[in-house]
Write a protein that holds these residues in place. Sequence first.
Motif, PDB file in Angstrom:
ATOM      1  N   UNK B  38      35.318  42.477  30.724  1.00  0.00           N
ATOM      2  CA  UNK B  38      36.514  43.310  30.686  1.00  0.00           C
ATOM      3  C   UNK B  38      36.973  43.702  32.089  1.00  0.00           C
ATOM      4  N   UNK B  39      36.032  43.709  33.035  1.00  0.00           N
ATOM      5  CA  UNK B  39      36.399  44.039  34.416  1.00  0.00           C
ATOM      6  C   UNK B  39      36.714  42.811  35.253  1.00  0.00           C
ATOM      7  N   UNK B  40      35.960  41.744  35.048  1.00  0.00           N
ATOM      8  CA  UNK B  40      36.068  40.636  36.005  1.00  0.00           C
ATOM      9  C   UNK B  40      36.858  39.438  35.490  1.00  0.00           C
ATOM     10  N   UNK B  41      37.209  39.397  34.219  1.00  0.00           N
ATOM     11  CA  UNK B  41      37.878  38.209  33.683  1.00  0.00           C
ATOM     12  C   UNK B  41      39.191  37.918  34.427  1.00  0.00           C
ATOM     13  N   UNK B  42      39.467  36.621  34.681  1.00  0.00           N
ATOM     14  CA  UNK B  42      40.683  36.246  35.423  1.00  0.00           C
ATOM     15  C   UNK B  42      41.978  36.783  34.796  1.00  0.00           C
ATOM     16  N   UNK B  43      41.972  37.044  33.503  1.00  0.00           N
ATOM     17  CA  UNK B  43      43.183  37.583  32.881  1.00  0.00           C
ATOM     18  C   UNK B  43      43.541  38.951  33.452  1.00  0.00           C
ATOM     19  N   UNK B  44      42.540  39.632  34.025  1.00  0.00           N
ATOM     20  CA  UNK B  44      42.811  40.954  34.565  1.00  0.00           C
ATOM     21  C   UNK B  44      43.522  40.872  35.915  1.00  0.00           C
ATOM     22  N   UNK B  45      43.468  39.705  36.546  1.00  0.00           N
ATOM     23  CA  UNK B  45      44.094  39.605  37.862  1.00  0.00           C
ATOM     24  C   UNK B  45      45.109  38.477  37.941  1.00  0.00           C
ATOM     25  N   UNK B  46      45.624  38.069  36.767  1.00  0.00           N
ATOM     26  CA  UNK B  46      46.568  36.944  36.734  1.00  0.00           C
ATOM     27  C   UNK B  46      47.850  37.247  37.507  1.00  0.00           C
ATOM     28  N   UNK B  47      48.170  38.544  37.676  1.00  0.00           N
ATOM     29  CA  UNK B  47      49.402  38.898  38.376  1.00  0.00           C
ATOM     30  C   UNK B  47      49.150  39.170  39.852  1.00  0.00           C
ATOM     31  N   UNK B  57      37.717  34.383  39.057  1.00  0.00           N
ATOM     32  CA  UNK B  57      37.175  33.216  38.358  1.00  0.00           C
ATOM     33  C   UNK B  57      35.682  33.075  38.667  1.00  0.00           C
TER      34      UNK B  57
END
Lengths: 633, 180
Positions: B38-47, B57
């Motif tokens: 929940x903290x490190x998944x790439x979806x959290x920083x896609x923007x 990643x």
Amino acid sequence: MALLQISEPGLSTAPHQHRLAVGIDLGTTNSLVATVRNGISIVLGDEHGRAMLPSVVHYSSDGSIEVGESAQALLGDDPVNTIVSVKRFMGRGLADVGDTGRLPYRFVERVPSSEQSASGHGMVQLRTAAGIKSPVEVSAEILRVLRLRAEASLGGELVGAVITVPAYFDDAQRQATKDAAKLAGLNVLRLLNEPTAAAIAYGLDNASEGVYAVYDLGGGTFDISILRLSRGVFEVLSANGDSALGGDDFDQRIHCWLLEKNNLSALAPHDTRLLLTLARTAKEQLTEHSQTRITALLSSGELIDNVLTQDEFQSLSQNLIQRTLQPLRRALRDAKLTVADVKGVVMVGGATRMPQVQLAVGDFFGQTPLTNLDPDKVVALGAAIQANLLAGNQGGDDWLLLDVIPLSLGLETMGGLAEKIIPRNSTIPTARAQEFTTYKDGQTAMSLHVVQGERELVSDCRSLAKFELRGIPAMVAGSARIRVTFQVDADGLLNVAAREMGSGIEAAIVVKPSYGLSDADITRMLQESSQHAQDDMQARAQREQETEAHQLLEVVQHAVEQDGQLLDQAQRAHIESKMVLLREALQSKNQPLIKRSIAALNEATVSFAQARMDKSVTQALSGKNISDLEIKS
Amino acid sequence: MSAADFDLSENYFQLFGLTPSFEVDAARLESAFRALQGQVHPDKSAHLSDADQRLAMQRSTLVNEAYQTLKHPIRRARYLLSQHGVDTQEETNTVMPVDFLIEQMEWREAVADAARSRDAAALEELDARMKTDTRELERQLAVKIDAARDYVAAADMVRKLRFMEKLAEEIDSAYDEIDR
């Protein structure tokens, strides 16, 4: 700069504004674009309010291009230059297309460029009145129309898009889709698997918990995904399918039945197209009616007049439906589950409207499939919801999506055998490293063949790329240690890196994609599409770059103020000097310099960012019982 | 920096806040995994910037790798033993008890027979027996590692489990064959 936002979720680094993001379902038959507006996902219509854009592109000899309804209108008159179902050709070679005689196109086997595989494979291309077109270019035309539709409707430029792909798409097909989006001027936030997109739309809508199966039979592709939904986490347990099976094949069955009934053999392209169109109409008719009549006048003057009943259609299409059940069983086995564990079955894709499909799926699972969301729209709606999240609009109320790679990735070993490096259904992103050695004294190069698939023999798997590693230091045979790392990113795309471990020399990799396009191809296509306002794109890229520079400066500044204690004096001075250089570059308006300076500052802050991340992870985990750490749903 | 040599924590158990042992609390492991992703998944920083996305990643890859290692009994045992300096020698040590090998051969013949005669019921029965035997081996392995701390004997059992894993793969492809 990301870490700052991860570490301090409460602190905003830039004034909050809604970033325009869309989800695009690039379908075999129809394509859609959707967005989240006022918290609700909606499909965006064209100026006539039509949501679905037929995935049809027409090329004229004067170079003009029609997309959608207007292209579809030309289908009967000009089948050779009117491309339908182009998705079936994405990342595919001529041999994959199968019986080309059944399709009214002039196929061209790709001439291998210098960067292309010497084996002569390559993505199939189509000869049109406007020249030879790759499936990537054709798809880009569809995506471009959807981008313009979205920009007109939303009144601004898009930050990015989530593009959906069949879960069972291999690396070449995914890469082709991403290339098409780039060519259409879209920033790809993520390639998202279609069944997963549907699960998001469905799961968030129904606040579902438990194991769900998504049965997605589209125009040209079939996917089955098994997901577990719990507390705001969408975890894909397994995916399977057939990327060359869909509603189109049911049309083909009716088409073949017509040929047989009327003793017809080779038809003119016009007639083939006419019968295929009538076959599709008949298929749709049989969803509501027990029989349908098919009449046509062929160019030879021959009259076709047949009645097809639902029962007859069911027996014609029985083995197509059977072909979807095998992947289903395999997906369940891979998830280590049985039919009894499945709480609900979500139906996706227009082809699931066929009563015989719903019956077979209902039979298999022993429960009535869920059809309460429009099977044509649910993928685009889910993609838009995910795009909104990825663009950073969702705030704290978010969810986590854990998807998998559908097909194993491996390398060719001695004897033409495929050795699996990353097994199918691994959660992405994932990486695996393997060591190789040289077998000759003084050997300085090595070639690797990357394949995807489940079969033992390389020849039964899909060839993705051939890599040559050069610059290995000359050593005695068997003493070089070449570490090859496979990295699959969150889009499901593979990257390969290699390094000689003894000397630490990074081996140079020459990529020869078997079906994909080389970077040079993409550049050429971008140049060729000059009619699509290249200047505009360049200006936009400049603005984006300057914005990125400003944001980066702001965020780094904030980070240094907040967490400066994590840096020693030299590190701090290094970062500050790169900040000064970036500010100067911005003043000079020199775009290449800005770009390099952004990269330099990013580079300079990598270890700082890591230190901050570690700090945040430690903070998140310290002082709490780990079992209390749950994702907010 | 590549994902492979990236080290988020000293060991995988620590990463998830668990004590190193063969017996793991699956629910706790899973909820810790989800909290971390929940903290490190790439979806959290896609923007965010390319560098941030690359980093996400790498982090997320490592968390996935750690989770898969601890989730699967054989990989977990292998990892624990390697932490104690014991190599399971699955590729090199082929010395196995004769009765075990004979039993394995009988299993394989039975699976091949079931596939040949397309006998799904027989295959399901073999599958169930294989799973029971595997669970029993895992139970014994837990005793060897956690209670007896006999890592060398544990390595023998990991090799046995590796045979069972291969058997499971064969049963799986037999199912596929019957399906075809």
